[in-house]
Design a protein around this motif. Structure first.
Motif, short mmCIF file in Angstrom:
data_model
loop_
_atom_site.label_atom_id
_atom_site.label_comp_id
_atom_site.label_asym_id
_atom_site.label_seq_id
_atom_site.Cartn_x
_atom_site.Cartn_y
_atom_site.Cartn_z
N LEU A 134 0.87 -1.18 0.00
CA LEU A 134 0.00 0.00 0.00
C LEU A 134 0.90 1.23 0.00
N THR A 135 1.37 1.59 -1.19
CA THR A 135 2.40 2.63 -1.28
C THR A 135 1.83 4.05 -1.31
N GLY A 136 0.52 4.16 -1.17
CA GLY A 136 -0.07 5.50 -1.11
C GLY A 136 0.36 6.25 0.14
N THR A 137 0.68 5.53 1.19
CA THR A 137 1.18 6.14 2.42
C THR A 137 2.66 6.47 2.20
N LYS A 138 3.04 7.74 2.40
CA LYS A 138 4.38 8.18 2.01
C LYS A 138 5.27 8.43 3.23
N GLU A 139 6.56 8.38 2.98
CA GLU A 139 7.51 8.76 4.04
C GLU A 139 8.17 10.08 3.67
N GLY A 140 8.00 11.07 4.52
CA GLY A 140 8.65 12.36 4.26
C GLY A 140 9.77 12.66 5.23
N CYS A 141 9.66 12.16 6.47
CA CYS A 141 10.69 12.53 7.44
C CYS A 141 11.07 11.42 8.41
N GLY A 142 10.19 10.47 8.66
CA GLY A 142 10.51 9.39 9.58
C GLY A 142 10.58 9.83 11.03
N GLU A 143 10.09 11.02 11.33
CA GLU A 143 10.17 11.47 12.72
C GLU A 143 8.87 12.10 13.20
N GLY A 144 7.77 11.77 12.53
CA GLY A 144 6.47 12.25 13.01
C GLY A 144 6.24 13.72 12.83
N GLU A 145 7.00 14.32 11.93
CA GLU A 145 6.93 15.77 11.80
C GLU A 145 6.11 16.21 10.59
N CYS A 146 6.18 15.45 9.49
CA CYS A 146 5.62 15.98 8.25
C CYS A 146 4.22 15.46 7.95
N GLY A 147 3.84 14.33 8.52
CA GLY A 147 2.48 13.84 8.32
C GLY A 147 2.23 13.15 7.00
N ALA A 148 3.24 12.97 6.16
CA ALA A 148 3.03 12.31 4.87
C ALA A 148 2.61 10.85 5.06
N CYS A 149 2.95 10.29 6.22
CA CYS A 149 2.65 8.89 6.48
C CYS A 149 1.36 8.72 7.27
N SER A 150 0.55 9.78 7.35
CA SER A 150 -0.68 9.71 8.15
C SER A 150 -1.59 8.58 7.69
N VAL A 151 -2.12 7.84 8.65
CA VAL A 151 -3.19 6.86 8.41
C VAL A 151 -4.16 7.01 9.58
N GLY A 182 -5.97 21.97 12.53
CA GLY A 182 -6.19 20.56 12.25
C GLY A 182 -5.18 19.99 11.26
N LEU A 183 -4.64 20.85 10.40
CA LEU A 183 -3.70 20.37 9.38
C LEU A 183 -2.25 20.70 9.74
N ALA A 184 -2.03 21.27 10.91
CA ALA A 184 -0.69 21.78 11.23
C ALA A 184 0.35 20.67 11.37
N GLY A 185 -0.11 19.43 11.51
CA GLY A 185 0.84 18.32 11.57
C GLY A 185 1.13 17.71 10.20
N ASN A 186 0.61 18.32 9.16
CA ASN A 186 0.85 17.83 7.80
C ASN A 186 1.53 18.93 7.00
N LEU A 187 2.81 18.74 6.73
CA LEU A 187 3.58 19.79 6.07
C LEU A 187 3.46 19.69 4.56
N CYS A 188 3.29 20.83 3.93
CA CYS A 188 3.26 20.90 2.48
C CYS A 188 4.24 21.97 2.06
N ARG A 189 5.11 21.66 1.13
CA ARG A 189 6.11 22.63 0.71
C ARG A 189 5.69 23.35 -0.58
N CYS A 190 4.68 22.82 -1.27
CA CYS A 190 4.32 23.39 -2.58
C CYS A 190 3.29 24.49 -2.50
#
Lengths: 747, 293, 163
Positions: free
Chosen positions: C38-55, C133-141
């Motif tokens: 299930l590769t839709g879940t992404k890894e951005g930082c591995g330290e719980g900071e970016c939220g790309a791996c949220s489930v 609510g979204l502050a734990g999900n970082l977006c750079r774009c």
């Protein structure tokens, strides 16, 4: 998309992103989502010191080394360099290291956990040498760490005669400004997969902006002919310049491991490695000496602009060039001298990052303009108004502004939208009573679209188009989608040019075996320069159909489809291509470093409103207005998103993003400790476009991607000065920096 | 993932007794592991020194909640999200709710627990200053029995706890004595959300007729442990004067021991700690619910 | 090196019962991506900071990089692959329309965070609710503006649809 009428128009419409559904459902495939049979994982052993001589490499006990593929510089079949401009950067350090985190040894193994144990078990024996960590140390040449004099490149711009102007000045104002390194922080880390067979040669898949840069670097490194190297871009999770040159390095590493092991090898960096080892925005220092008349007209600008390039040249010469050309801004000044240098230090090489030198020199200029206004007793907007360049006038590098430009008009609109005048008045009244001071500031600037100088002429980009038997039109270009909307905008341009359904356009995945070299995806060139080639390439398809008589002058999408089908039946294929040629009258003289530096400029005025909390020294941006003229806007939602994202990065650059170095090593290489803005940190970013169609852009468009990162930092720091009366001339303005500045004033 | 994963073990017992027995058998062999919001980061970085963990996140015995006239007792595994949603805490212990709200993002607040936060013993943790102000007590339990200890004094030194290796924190008890105190909490982080604090201030004072009768001051990120500033507190009695504020700020600077690190500087931490103290104290003489601005 | 045995862990992923053999402290993120593809879940930082791996675990938003798989035993996990049914979820639809996705790498996590906001609020969330609510999900774009708009639009549609 409905209806087959010729009246359908796509340019100027907010067509949803072409790959949007794949992205929101998690189906879009990024490099780390790909797995190949028998694949190994690769890891990089890096130098712990900033400069030194490699005495030896030891492989500690307790690791089954015979299971590992191990690559050092000795395993490189071609030239040990990351081929780019000066080819000075080794792909793997050999004998000496010139920066911390420089790659020395590569390892590959099927078990990624064991691989990590092994990485830790490789001991590099390096004899440290004295290193250089500041611009001043580099310029003083106590240690020569690159070439003969630590200088990667220098430029001189001279117009009029600065020296003779000082005597006529009413006032002369001097200032010095500094900007720090900034991490691109694309959320998808760098990654590549490589396969190698004797028959098929090398193929790499990965996250990148510039497939043909990677292609050339791999040919050089592995000594392979053109047709033995294939580079395929996978979905790319952000680049911002960070995936311009570095992918050539990591692709080279994956390729060397794949070649030696005979197996597919994947290297994907974790965040710490990505932040510590890959490129960042060049730190800079700019000195200004400005002469003005009693009437507030610029009389002379003497600018010294220095960027820290890090240990190897990478793209520093061209970063310096863009920064130099933008250093005098959107103003007319009869006497300008700009002396600029890119110098070597022992930091990991600094590289491309959105704006490419311009945000640095524009920060300095726009802070300087506020200082000049203050000394003159003029409002900042008034000084600018009196000096904006007008159509027919000449910029510092001798470029006559031929386009219609109305900076004063843009500024008035920005000031009105931000309620600037009323706020400035109100803040001045209320601030003395407040612990949280308010301020408002602006920056006015320009940004050149496309490669600097003769870049586009040398590049001679190519775009192809071909029709399929189903009557679809495929666009073939090496320009990559990395979030900025290449696929959507190209589809809009092609559909508009052909007058057919948007869904009939297909953008081919960038693959060097399939697409021609339309150049790198950088420099705000994709829409304006490559988009124009897309337009002419697909028009070539239409022209062939019209000439063959298969297509009437006015046609529906269905008639177009049928005509394609018939043409292919008759002739086997329907293809077309288009090559760049400079717009008439655009010429740059490389030797004199003068002329038309860019085909076109985007123009902008940004206004920032801030709060400065004197209890905690925290600065918050409360409102942000971005007004710009970027030619015709092809897709308003995408364009607005580009501006908003650039402004957000600019706010980070101004206030939060601080790379902390210790002996040349980034010590805060984690997202927890390198602070980018969250959704709670940003103000409303209000974006407005003026549209003046550009004759040589597709549908009238110019470039847009880099512009928005130029303005926020100076606008914000100008607003901070307006709020607190403190003159801060280095970014990021962290609370600690602000505290020291304020205590300097009030102590 | 920089750790060698096959070297790390975790057990997930469901009953507290079972967990305590495992811990009693060889004290220190198995370490408790709660929401993992800090330990997993260390694992990722290859810096997690201990190798055997006992998940306590699902132990039913650690999810208690009791409300009496005198106390609120919270099970150690209460998450930050649950803290924010608990009515009695909103009413009487707003600093704790504020701290929970300011800890990480939603995802972290869903996993991170109050007990875990205490045991993790980060000097930069957001909730402990509030717990110190509220005179919290901890119930430590082992196979041999349970004991209550005051939270103040629980942190002996950097990451060093006054707890035996076979013990876990079962409950956190808050005396309901601060309801009518004036309370103030302010976290100064590197950004507005999802930040590690550079200075974190919690204060409460019992003020009557313009006189300070009792006061609590606690700070985070200014010493090797979260710190209750008793010497500063001692200066704050009676009617508040400018001199008293100044003396308290001076004393505070002596009582804290901030450092320079890559998040901030000792100078900044000291200055801001003083300013936050002053802000709190001046707020006591200002009308309640006064706007900072 | 001491070797710990892999353990069997069972949970429901997007409604399907699944059992994996994994090291007990393997990150749920890796198990989802590597074992369950299930590769839709992404890894951005591995330290719980970016939220790309949220489930979502039992309906709650978590960072899957910070969850040891052993702790997920018996839970209900929802990943981005489980959000759309026959048609896109209102949040996904709004992200496409409003320009909420650019490079797309933060998008799966951002969509999950947004889904919890849209689903949970009985009233329309304020912009502040969304920001926090979204502050734990970082977006750079994006600078987040199009994302806020997407969430607001999805809320309006959900309320309109009586959801």
């Amino acid at each position: 998309m409905q209806s087959d009428s010729m009246a359908d128009r796509f340019i100027g419409k907010s067509i949803p992103r072409k790959e949007g559904r794949a992205k929101v459902t998690g189906r879009a495939l990024y490099v780390d989502d790909m797995v190949m049979p028998g694949m190994l994982y690769g890891a990089t052993v890096r130098s712990p010191v900033a400069r030194g001589r490699i005495r030896g490499i030891r492989y500690a006990q307790g690791i089954p080394w015979d299971e590992f593929t191990i690559v050092t510089a000795q395993d490189i079949p071609g030239k040990n360099c990351v081929a780019l401009m000066l080819n000075d950067q080794p792909c793997l350090a050999d004998q000496v290291v010139n920066h911390a985190e420089e790659p020395v040894v590569l390892l590959a193994h099927p078990d990624r956990y064991l691989l990590e144990e092994a990485r830790r078990a490789v001991e590099l024996d390096i004899e440290p040498l004295p290193a250089v960590f500041t611009i001043d140390e580099s310029l003083a040449r106590q240690q020569v760490v690159w070439g003969e004099d630590n200088i990667f490149k220098s430029f001189l711009v001279e117009s009029g005669d600065v020296e003779s102007a000082w005597g006529h000045a009413h006032l002369i104002v001097e200032g010095e400004y500094e900007t720090g390194a900034q991490e691109q922080l694309y959320i998808e880390p760098q990654g590549m997969i490589a396969t190698f067979t004797a028959e098929q040669g090398l193929t790499v898949w990965g996250s990148m902006q510039c497939p043909y840069y990677v292609h050339r670097a791999l040919m050089t490194l592995l000594d392979l002919p053109v047709n033995q190297v294939r580079v395929i871009q996978t979905e790319t999770g952000g680049g911002f310049g960070g995936k311009e040159e570095y992918p050539s390095m990591i692709a080279g590493h994956a390729a060397l491991l794949a070649r030696k092991s005979g197996k597919p090898v994947k290297i994907v960096y974790d965040r710490m490695e990505d932040m510590a080892a890959t490129t960042k925005r060049h730190p800079s220092r700019t000195r200004h000496r400005t002469a003005v008349t009693r009437e507030g007209k610029l009389l002379a600008m003497d600018i010294e602009f220095v960027v820290d390039g890090g240990a190897y040249a990478t793209l520093s010469p061209v970063v310096l060039s863009r920064g130099t050309i933008h250093a005098a801004g959107p103003y007319f000044c009869p006497n300008v001298r700009i002396r600029s240098q890119a110098v070597a230090t022992n930091f990991p090489p600094h590289g491309a990052f959105r704006g490419f030198g311009a945000p640095q020199s524009i920060f300095a200029l726009e802070r300087q303009m506020d200082q000049v206004a203050k000394v003159l007793g003029l409002a900042p907007e008034e000084l600018r108004r009196r000096n904006f360049v007008k159509q027919g006038e000449t910029l510092a590098v001798g470029q006559v502004v031929r386009e219609k430009v109305d900076m004063a008009g843009l500024m008035e609109r920005a000031l009105e939208l931000s309620d600037y005048y009323a706020k400035r008045k109100r803040f001045a009244e209320e601030n003395p009573r407040r612990e949280v001071k308010k301020g408002i500031g602006l920056a006015s600037f320009l940004h050149g679209a496309g490669f600097t100088g003769s870049g586009e002429r040398y590049l001679a980009s190519l775009v192809g188009a071909e029709a399929t038997p189903e009557g679809r039109v495929r666009v073939l270009a090496a320009s990559t989608e990395m979030g900025q909307g290449t696929m959507t905008v190209f589809s809009q341009i092609a559909a508009e040019a052909l007058g057919v359904d948007y869904d009939m356009i297909e953008i081919v995945q960038p693959d060097t075996a399939v697409v021609p070299n339309s150049g790198p995806t950088v420099a705000s060139r994709t829409c304006m320069v490559v988009g124009k080639l897309v337009e002419s390439a697909v028009l070539g398809i239409r022209q062939q159909l019209l000439s063959s008589g298969l297509l009437p002058e006015r046609y529906t999408s269905e008639q177009f489809r049928q005509a394609c089908r018939q043409f292919i039946e008759n002739h086997g294929a329907l293809k077309s291509s288009s090559e760049y040629s400079a717009p008439p009258g655009v010429y740059w003289d490389d030797d004199k470093y003068r002329g038309d530096a860019y085909g076109a400029y985007a123009w902008a005025v940004y206004v920032a409103e801030v709060s400065v909390d004197l209890t905690t020294y925290e600065i918050r941006v409360d409102d942000f207005v971005a007004v710009q003229e970027v030619g015709r806007v092809i897709n308003p939602v995408l364009a607005t998103g580009q501006i908003e994202g650039g402004v957000a990065q600019g706010i980070g650059f101004a206030l939060y993003e601080n790379v902390v170095w210790q002996e040349g090593q980034m010590v805060n290489s984690q997202m927890t400790n390198y602070i980018m803005p969250t959704s709670a940190d940003l103000p409303p970013i209000r974006v407005f476009f003026e549209e003046v169609p550009y004759a040589h852009g597709p549908g009238g468009a110019k470039g847009i991607g880099e512009l928005p990162i130029d303005g926020p930092a100076p606008a914000i720091v100008n607003a901070i000065e307006n709020a607190g009366g403190v003159n801060v001339n280095r970014i990021p303005v962290t609370p600690e920096v602000l505290m020291e500045a304020l205590e300097g004033v009030h102590a | 993932m920089r750790s060698y994963l096959p070297a790390y073990d975790m057990r997930v017992p469901l009953e507290l007794d079972e967990a305590l027995e495992t811990m009693a058998r060889a004290p220190g062999e198995w370490k408790p592991f709660a929401g993992g919001t800090d330990l997993m980061v260390l694992l990722e970085q290859g810096k997690l020194a201990h190798r055997k963990f006992l998940s306590v996140a699902r132990l039913k015995g650690l999810y208690g909640f009791a409300l009496t006239d005198d106390h609120v007792t919270l099970g150690a595994m209460i998450t930050y999200r649950q803290v924010q949603a608990t009515a009695i805490l909103q009413q009487e212990f707003p600093l704790l709710c504020r701290a929970a709200y300011e800890t990480g993002g939603i995802a972290t607040q869903n996993r991170g627990t109050l007990g875990g936060n205490i045991a993790n013993a980060s000097p930069a943790a957001d909730s402990p200053p509030a717990l110190l102000v509220y005179d919290a007590e901890l119930e430590l339990v082992s196979a041999r029995g349970a004991r209550w200890v005051p939270y103040a004094g629980f942190h002996l030194d950097y990451k060093k706890l006054d707890m035996r290796p076979e013990e876990v924190i079962r409950n956190i008890r808050l005396p309901r004595t601060k309801k009518n105190w004036r309370q103030h909490y302010r976290k100064v982080g590197t950004r507005r959300a999802q930040a590690i604090s550079k200075v974190c201030f919690a204060g409460a004072a019992l003020v009557d007729g313009g006189e300070i009768n009792d006061v609590r001051i606690a700070l985070g990120s200014v010493a090797p442990t979260v710190l209750r500033c008793r010497k500063t507190e001692a200066l704050l009695r009676g009617s508040l004067t400018t001199e008293m504020v100044r003396a308290a700020c001076d004393e505070l600077a002596r009582e804290i021991q901030p450092i320079d690190d890559f998040r901030s500087t000792a100078r900044y931490r000291t200055r801001v700690a003083q300013k936050l103290l002053a802000e709190f104290l001046l707020g006591l003489i200002a009308p309640p619910a006064g706007d900072r601005a | 090196m001491p070797e710990v045995r892999k353990v069997a862990v069972s949970f429901a992923v997007n409604g399907e019962p699944r059992t994996v053999e994994a090291y007990p402290m393997a990150r749920l993120l890796d198990v989802l991506r590597q074992d369950l593809l299930l590769t839709g879940t992404k890894e951005g930082c591995g330290e719980g900071e970016c939220g790309a791996c949220s489930v979502l675990i039992d309906g709650e938003l978590v960072n899957s990089c910070l969850v040891p798989v052993a702790q997920a035993e018996g839970s209900r996990i929802t990943t981005i692959e489980g959000i759309a049914g026959e048609t896109l979820h209102a949040v996904q639809e709004a992200f496409v329309e409003c320009g909420g996705a650019q490079c797309g790498i933060c998008t799966p996590g951002m969509v999950l965070a947004a889904v919890t906001l849209v689903g949970r609020q009985s009233a329309q969330p304020t912009e502040d609710d969304i920001r926090n609510g979204l502050a734990g999900n970082l977006c750079r774009c994006t600078g987040y503006m199009r994302i806020f708009e997407a969430v607001l639009q999805a809320c309006e549609k959900s309320v309109g649809a009586g959801a």
